[in-house]
Write an enzyme that holds these catalytic residues in place. Structure first.
Site, mmCIF file in Angstrom:
data_model
loop_
_atom_site.group_PDB
_atom_site.id
_atom_site.type_symbol
_atom_site.label_atom_id
_atom_site.label_comp_id
_atom_site.label_asym_id
_atom_site.label_seq_id
_atom_site.Cartn_x
_atom_site.Cartn_y
_atom_site.Cartn_z
ATOM 1 N N GLU A 16 -3.690 -10.382 9.593
ATOM 2 C CA GLU A 16 -3.295 -10.898 8.277
ATOM 3 C C GLU A 16 -2.879 -12.373 8.376
ATOM 4 O OE1 GLU A 16 -3.351 -9.361 5.164
ATOM 5 O OE2 GLU A 16 -4.530 -7.811 6.157
ATOM 6 N N PHE A 55 -2.142 -5.772 13.324
ATOM 7 C CA PHE A 55 -2.315 -5.891 11.871
ATOM 8 C C PHE A 55 -1.721 -7.220 11.382
ATOM 9 C CE2 PHE A 55 -1.009 -3.561 7.649
ATOM 10 C CZ PHE A 55 -2.097 -4.094 6.977
ATOM 11 N N LYS A 102 -6.213 -14.454 8.781
ATOM 12 C CA LYS A 102 -7.060 -14.473 7.588
ATOM 13 C C LYS A 102 -6.364 -15.131 6.401
ATOM 14 C CE LYS A 102 -10.037 -11.565 4.694
ATOM 15 N NZ LYS A 102 -10.688 -10.248 4.564
ATOM 16 N N HIS A 103 -5.114 -14.799 6.178
ATOM 17 C CA HIS A 103 -4.427 -15.262 4.965
ATOM 18 C C HIS A 103 -3.280 -16.235 5.253
ATOM 19 C CE1 HIS A 103 -6.635 -12.272 2.578
ATOM 20 N NE2 HIS A 103 -6.330 -11.373 3.497
ATOM 21 N N HIS A 109 0.845 -4.755 2.893
ATOM 22 C CA HIS A 109 -0.498 -4.949 3.448
ATOM 23 C C HIS A 109 -0.677 -6.434 3.767
ATOM 24 C CE1 HIS A 109 -5.179 -4.429 2.858
ATOM 25 N NE2 HIS A 109 -4.895 -5.308 3.772
ATOM 26 N N GLN A 146 0.835 -1.205 0.000
ATOM 27 C CA GLN A 146 0.000 0.000 0.000
ATOM 28 C C GLN A 146 0.871 1.257 0.000
ATOM 29 O OE1 GLN A 146 -2.430 -0.089 3.590
ATOM 30 N NE2 GLN A 146 -0.674 -0.173 4.957
HETATM 31 P P1 5GP Z 1 -11.650 -4.890 -0.061
HETATM 32 O O1 5GP Z 1 -13.050 -5.313 -0.240
HETATM 33 O O2 5GP Z 1 -11.415 -3.834 0.963
HETATM 34 O O3 5GP Z 1 -10.927 -4.646 -1.326
HETATM 35 O O4 5GP Z 1 -10.932 -6.185 0.526
HETATM 36 C C1 5GP Z 1 -11.211 -6.618 1.810
HETATM 37 C C2 5GP Z 1 -10.341 -7.792 2.154
HETATM 38 O O5 5GP Z 1 -10.701 -8.939 1.390
HETATM 39 C C3 5GP Z 1 -8.858 -7.604 1.866
HETATM 40 O O6 5GP Z 1 -8.199 -6.931 2.874
HETATM 41 C C4 5GP Z 1 -8.398 -9.022 1.796
HETATM 42 O O7 5GP Z 1 -8.249 -9.579 3.073
HETATM 43 C C5 5GP Z 1 -9.548 -9.680 1.087
HETATM 44 N N1 5GP Z 1 -9.339 -9.645 -0.367
HETATM 45 C C6 5GP Z 1 -9.811 -8.724 -1.260
HETATM 46 N N2 5GP Z 1 -9.451 -9.038 -2.513
HETATM 47 C C7 5GP Z 1 -8.726 -10.175 -2.426
HETATM 48 C C8 5GP Z 1 -8.091 -10.994 -3.383
HETATM 49 O O8 5GP Z 1 -8.103 -10.761 -4.594
HETATM 50 N N3 5GP Z 1 -7.455 -12.093 -2.896
HETATM 51 C C9 5GP Z 1 -7.424 -12.396 -1.576
HETATM 52 N N4 5GP Z 1 -6.752 -13.495 -1.200
HETATM 53 N N5 5GP Z 1 -8.013 -11.645 -0.654
HETATM 54 C C10 5GP Z 1 -8.654 -10.559 -1.059
HETATM 55 P P1 5GP Z 2 -8.079 -6.770 4.825
HETATM 56 O O1 5GP Z 2 -8.511 -5.566 4.044
HETATM 57 O O2 5GP Z 2 -6.650 -7.215 4.756
HETATM 58 O O3 5GP Z 2 -9.069 -7.851 5.141
HETATM 59 O O4 5GP Z 2 -8.196 -6.004 6.166
HETATM 60 C C1 5GP Z 2 -7.230 -5.193 6.687
HETATM 61 C C2 5GP Z 2 -7.647 -5.004 8.105
HETATM 62 O O5 5GP Z 2 -6.517 -4.630 8.828
HETATM 63 C C3 5GP Z 2 -8.706 -3.930 8.240
HETATM 64 O O6 5GP Z 2 -9.649 -4.360 9.195
HETATM 65 C C4 5GP Z 2 -7.942 -2.756 8.765
HETATM 66 O O7 5GP Z 2 -8.684 -2.047 9.728
HETATM 67 C C5 5GP Z 2 -6.737 -3.397 9.425
HETATM 68 N N1 5GP Z 2 -5.528 -2.617 9.201
HETATM 69 C C6 5GP Z 2 -4.679 -2.259 10.165
HETATM 70 N N2 5GP Z 2 -3.690 -1.522 9.660
HETATM 71 C C7 5GP Z 2 -3.912 -1.409 8.332
HETATM 72 C C8 5GP Z 2 -3.216 -0.756 7.284
HETATM 73 O O8 5GP Z 2 -2.173 -0.117 7.452
HETATM 74 N N3 5GP Z 2 -3.743 -0.874 6.040
HETATM 75 C C9 5GP Z 2 -4.883 -1.577 5.808
HETATM 76 N N4 5GP Z 2 -5.322 -1.645 4.555
HETATM 77 N N5 5GP Z 2 -5.570 -2.200 6.773
HETATM 78 C C10 5GP Z 2 -5.084 -2.121 8.036
#
Ligand code: 5GP
Ligand code: 5GP
Length: 235
Positions: free
Chosen positions: A125, A121, A128-129, A43, A16
């Site tokens: 991560e 954070f 989830k991943h 990220h 990011q």
């Molecule tokens: P957003 O809807 O904010 O783009 O994504 C929310 C979360 O869904 C991301 O932080 C990530 O954990 C998961 N996510 C979104 N797009 C992808 C993707 O293409 N691949 C994977 N593995 N996770 C994703």
């Molecule tokens: P994802 O979009 O990977 O599922 O979710 C990211 C989660 O981590 C969100 O709930 C967000 O609040 C938290 N988070 C903590 N620090 C960060 C950061 O620096 N960037 C992003 N994108 N998410 C963060």
């Protein structure tokens, strides 16, 4: 690590741009460890399927080849596009990554206002991943750090004349080309909007083989929310 090996096809290494996280309507908070460098930060490292399967979660991002984003109904039919939360009992333990804490603070800092501890954070991560990665805690975080260290996206863009600026806009194609040339591999990019509604480069998705070691050309394109010209705001 879960007892059964998770099947997936590749990883996204998602980085990011802090300037674009912070200048949104939502804003950001600096981590307790201090203001991060004006560089792309990690990220996450996300296991992905090359083809969506079944039904379920993980619909949001996937697009077929170069075609436009599927309709919302189409997404539902495509099913699950990535595995997530593969082992909820497996929490990140600081001891496992003790030798990585310093580089993680530097390269994977949080900008969230909910919790300014980056460990929070990383834990999220990991759950989830990371639990779907077939890597143990240490190898997962070490893999992400090593991949990020292979190529300095900030320097690659700057070398192509794409430097952070509050008034310049840049061709998206120029950004894509610079990353492909500078890293040797095609990546995906994602944009968001600043508080004034201007479109800006937010995240770069580099694709990685399933061992977590080697970059590959991204097999899928995404709904990038970008326009032809985008900003790269100063952080
Ligand atoms: P957003 O809807 O904010 O783009 O994504 C929310 C979360 O869904 C991301 O932080 C990530 O954990 C998961 N996510 C979104 N797009 C992808 C993707 O293409 N691949 C994977 N593995 N996770 C994703
Ligand atoms: P994802 O979009 O990977 O599922 O979710 C990211 C989660 O981590 C969100 O709930 C967000 O609040 C938290 N988070 C903590 N620090 C960060 C950061 O620096 N960037 C992003 N994108 N998410 C963060």
């Amino acid at each position: 690590v879960s007892s059964t090996a998770e099947q997936f096809d590749f990883f996204y290494l998602v980085q990011q741009w802090p300037g674009s996280f912070c200048d949104t309507r939502q804003g950001c908070c600096l981590p307790e460890a201090g203001k991060p460098a004006a560089e792309f930060g990690i990220h996450g490292l996300w296991p992905n399927y090359a083809t969506c399967r079944g039904r379920g979660n993980g619909l949001a991002r996937a697009v077929l080849g170069d075609s436009a984003l599927l309709s919302v109904a189409g997404l539902g039919r495509r099913g699950k596009c990535w595995p997530e939360y593969c082992d909820d009992g497996n929490s990140l333990r600081p001891w496992e990554i003790r030798d990585l804490l310093k580089p993680l603070e530097q390269s994977w800092g949080t900008l969230s206002c909910k919790n300014r501890r980056s460990f929070q954070f990383w834990s999220y991560e990991w759950k989830k991943h990371g639990t779907c990665s077939n890597l143990d805690q240490h190898d997962y975080f070490a893999a992400a750090l090593a991949l990020k260290a292979q190529h300095n996206l900030t320097a690659i863009l700057a070398g192509a004349g794409i430097a952070p600026s509050d008034d310049q806009t840049y061709f998206l194609s120029g950004i894509r080309d610079a990353i492909a040339e500078g890293t040797g591999f095609k990546a995906n990019v994602e944009c968001n909007r600043n508080a004034d509604g201007e479109v800006q480069l937010f995240q770069v998705y580099q694709c990685v083989d399933k061992t977590g070691k080697k970059l590959i050309d991204c097999p899928l394109s995404m709904n990038s929310k970008c326009s032809d010209k985008v900003k790269l705001p100063v952080f």
